[in-house]
Design a protein around this motif. Structure first.
Motif, PDB file in Angstrom:
ATOM      1  N   ASP A  90       0.849  -1.194   0.000  1.00 53.47           N
ATOM      2  CA  ASP A  90       0.000   0.000   0.000  1.00 53.47           C
ATOM      3  C   ASP A  90       0.886   1.246   0.000  1.00 53.47           C
ATOM      4  N   ASP A  91       0.270   2.413  -0.055  1.00 53.17           N
ATOM      5  CA  ASP A  91       1.030   3.670  -0.146  1.00 53.17           C
ATOM      6  C   ASP A  91       1.979   3.865   1.031  1.00 53.17           C
ATOM      7  N   THR A  92       1.529   3.561   2.222  1.00 58.26           N
ATOM      8  CA  THR A  92       2.362   3.742   3.412  1.00 58.26           C
ATOM      9  C   THR A  92       3.574   2.819   3.368  1.00 58.26           C
ATOM     10  N   GLN A  93       3.357   1.561   3.004  1.00 60.05           N
ATOM     11  CA  GLN A  93       4.462   0.604   2.928  1.00 60.05           C
ATOM     12  C   GLN A  93       5.453   0.990   1.830  1.00 60.05           C
ATOM     13  N   MET A  94       4.933   1.428   0.672  1.00 59.89           N
ATOM     14  CA  MET A  94       5.823   1.816  -0.431  1.00 59.89           C
ATOM     15  C   MET A  94       6.632   3.043  -0.035  1.00 59.89           C
ATOM     16  N   ASP A  95       5.998   3.996   0.626  1.00 58.68           N
ATOM     17  CA  ASP A  95       6.711   5.182   1.077  1.00 58.68           C
ATOM     18  C   ASP A  95       7.833   4.788   2.030  1.00 58.68           C
ATOM     19  N   GLN A  96       7.561   3.854   2.921  1.00 55.47           N
ATOM     20  CA  GLN A  96       8.577   3.387   3.869  1.00 55.47           C
ATOM     21  C   GLN A  96       9.738   2.702   3.137  1.00 55.47           C
ATOM     22  N   GLN A  97       9.422   1.883   2.143  1.00 61.01           N
ATOM     23  CA  GLN A  97      10.478   1.206   1.383  1.00 61.01           C
ATOM     24  C   GLN A  97      11.346   2.213   0.635  1.00 61.01           C
ATOM     25  N   ILE A  98      10.724   3.235   0.065  1.00 55.37           N
ATOM     26  CA  ILE A  98      11.498   4.262  -0.643  1.00 55.37           C
ATOM     27  C   ILE A  98      12.405   5.002   0.335  1.00 55.37           C
ATOM     28  N   LYS A  99      11.896   5.318   1.515  1.00 51.26           N
ATOM     29  CA  LYS A  99      12.724   5.995   2.527  1.00 51.26           C
ATOM     30  C   LYS A  99      13.898   5.113   2.943  1.00 51.26           C
ATOM     31  N   GLU A 100      13.663   3.807   3.073  1.00 57.48           N
ATOM     32  CA  GLU A 100      14.750   2.889   3.414  1.00 57.48           C
ATOM     33  C   GLU A 100      15.787   2.844   2.292  1.00 57.48           C
ATOM     34  N   MET A 101      15.335   2.845   1.031  1.00 56.69           N
ATOM     35  CA  MET A 101      16.263   2.850  -0.106  1.00 56.69           C
ATOM     36  C   MET A 101      17.105   4.119  -0.109  1.00 56.69           C
ATOM     37  N   GLN A 102      16.457   5.260   0.131  1.00 59.97           N
ATOM     38  CA  GLN A 102      17.177   6.533   0.161  1.00 59.97           C
ATOM     39  C   GLN A 102      18.220   6.551   1.277  1.00 59.97           C
ATOM     40  N   SER A 103      17.832   6.061   2.431  1.00 61.84           N
ATOM     41  CA  SER A 103      18.748   6.022   3.569  1.00 61.84           C
ATOM     42  C   SER A 103      19.962   5.146   3.260  1.00 61.84           C
ATOM     43  N   LEU A 104      19.716   3.982   2.706  1.00 62.08           N
ATOM     44  CA  LEU A 104      20.808   3.063   2.386  1.00 62.08           C
ATOM     45  C   LEU A 104      21.725   3.647   1.315  1.00 62.08           C
ATOM     46  N   GLN A 105      21.151   4.280   0.314  1.00 62.76           N
ATOM     47  CA  GLN A 105      21.959   4.909  -0.728  1.00 62.76           C
ATOM     48  C   GLN A 105      22.829   6.014  -0.128  1.00 62.76           C
ATOM     49  N   GLY A 106      22.257   6.815   0.753  1.00 64.00           N
ATOM     50  CA  GLY A 106      23.023   7.869   1.410  1.00 64.00           C
ATOM     51  C   GLY A 106      24.157   7.315   2.255  1.00 64.00           C
ATOM     52  N   LYS A 107      23.874   6.239   3.000  1.00 63.23           N
ATOM     53  CA  LYS A 107      24.917   5.611   3.827  1.00 63.23           C
ATOM     54  C   LYS A 107      26.052   5.088   2.957  1.00 63.23           C
ATOM     55  N   THR A 108      25.713   4.500   1.833  1.00 66.24           N
ATOM     56  CA  THR A 108      26.731   3.958   0.933  1.00 66.24           C
ATOM     57  C   THR A 108      27.600   5.073   0.359  1.00 66.24           C
ATOM     58  N   ASP A 109      26.961   6.137  -0.093  1.00 66.58           N
ATOM     59  CA  ASP A 109      27.716   7.269  -0.635  1.00 66.58           C
ATOM     60  C   ASP A 109      28.615   7.902   0.431  1.00 66.58           C
ATOM     61  N   LYS A 110      28.093   8.061   1.643  1.00 66.02           N
ATOM     62  CA  LYS A 110      28.878   8.643   2.734  1.00 66.02           C
ATOM     63  C   LYS A 110      30.060   7.749   3.109  1.00 66.02           C
ATOM     64  N   LEU A 111      29.868   6.443   3.012  1.00 63.53           N
ATOM     65  CA  LEU A 111      30.948   5.513   3.336  1.00 63.53           C
ATOM     66  C   LEU A 111      32.131   5.699   2.388  1.00 63.53           C
ATOM     67  N   ILE A 112      31.849   5.821   1.113  1.00 67.35           N
ATOM     68  CA  ILE A 112      32.928   6.021   0.134  1.00 67.35           C
ATOM     69  C   ILE A 112      33.654   7.336   0.418  1.00 67.35           C
ATOM     70  N   ILE A 113      32.915   8.374   0.710  1.00 68.29           N
ATOM     71  CA  ILE A 113      33.532   9.680   1.014  1.00 68.29           C
ATOM     72  C   ILE A 113      34.377   9.591   2.286  1.00 68.29           C
ATOM     73  N   LYS A 114      33.845   8.921   3.296  1.00 70.92           N
ATOM     74  CA  LYS A 114      34.570   8.750   4.559  1.00 70.92           C
ATOM     75  C   LYS A 114      35.923   8.072   4.318  1.00 70.92           C
ATOM     76  N   TYR A 115      35.923   7.015   3.511  1.00 70.38           N
ATOM     77  CA  TYR A 115      37.182   6.300   3.275  1.00 70.38           C
ATOM     78  C   TYR A 115      38.078   7.014   2.277  1.00 70.38           C
ATOM     79  N   TYR A 116      37.524   7.794   1.394  1.00 72.87           N
ATOM     80  CA  TYR A 116      38.358   8.640   0.538  1.00 72.87           C
ATOM     81  C   TYR A 116      39.205   9.549   1.431  1.00 72.87           C
ATOM     82  N   ASP A 117      38.549  10.201   2.392  1.00 71.14           N
ATOM     83  CA  ASP A 117      39.272  11.108   3.290  1.00 71.14           C
ATOM     84  C   ASP A 117      40.330  10.379   4.114  1.00 71.14           C
ATOM     85  N   LYS A 118      39.998   9.199   4.635  1.00 68.65           N
ATOM     86  CA  LYS A 118      40.959   8.428   5.427  1.00 68.65           C
ATOM     87  C   LYS A 118      42.141   7.979   4.573  1.00 68.65           C
TER      88      LYS A 118
END
Length: 160
Positions: A90-118
């Motif tokens: 349903d709409d609520t579940q799909m919205d939650q899944q999209i938010k989880e995808m966005q969060s995971l994508q952000g974490k992945t991108d931040k991880l690469i940046i974090k290790y670039y700096d290190k």
């Protein structure tokens, strides 16, 4: 880059197989094998000379891979959730899944940046830039392949 593409194709093929029979042990084994192949490819691409900067790089790279693999497991779980609820979400579940995808994508991108700096601090800008470029390439190919292999919402004539 041809070897990179072959490795990524293999990685995605094996990862795709893991979705059908995914359990913790399968995912761990797949990530372990592919991680070793990926490390060899990274070594070949960077061509680092022996020395303290190279030792520092590999220590950080191993730390990065540990964190990346944890995010990979989350990605697999999220894809399994999407697949198992496709067409019944349903709409609520799909919205939650999209938010989880966005969060995971952000974490992945931040991880690469974090290790670039290190890596930049421990092994220099050139090595860090090569790491960043290679990881960004891996990530782009994986994301594009995954997006290409899952149906668009509404594509399979479900209620949406």
């Amino acid at each position: 880059m041809k070897k990179v593409s072959v490795l990524l194709f293999s990685l995605l093929l094996v990862s795709g197989l893991s979705f059908a029979q995914s359990n913790k042990e399968d995912v761990d084994i797949i990530q372990s094998v592919l991680g070793k192949e990926k490390k060899a490819l990274v070594s070949e691409f960077l061509k680092l000379p022996a020395g303290p900067q190279t030792d520092a790089f590999w220590k950080l790279y191993d730390e990065y891979e540990t964190e990346r693999k944890a995010l990979g497991k989350q990605r697999i779980a999220l894809l399994e959730k999407y697949a198992s609820t496709y067409g019944t979400t349903d709409d609520t579940q799909m919205d939650q899944q999209i938010k989880e995808m966005q969060s995971l994508q952000g974490k992945t991108d931040k991880l690469i940046i974090k290790y670039y700096d290190k890596i930049k601090k421990g092994s220099g800008v050139k090595t860090a830039a090569q790491f960043y470029q290679l990881e960004a390439y891996f990530l782009s190919v994986i994301r594009a392949t995954l997006l290409n292999s899952i149906p668009f919402i509404g594509e399979l004539n479900e209620k949406w």
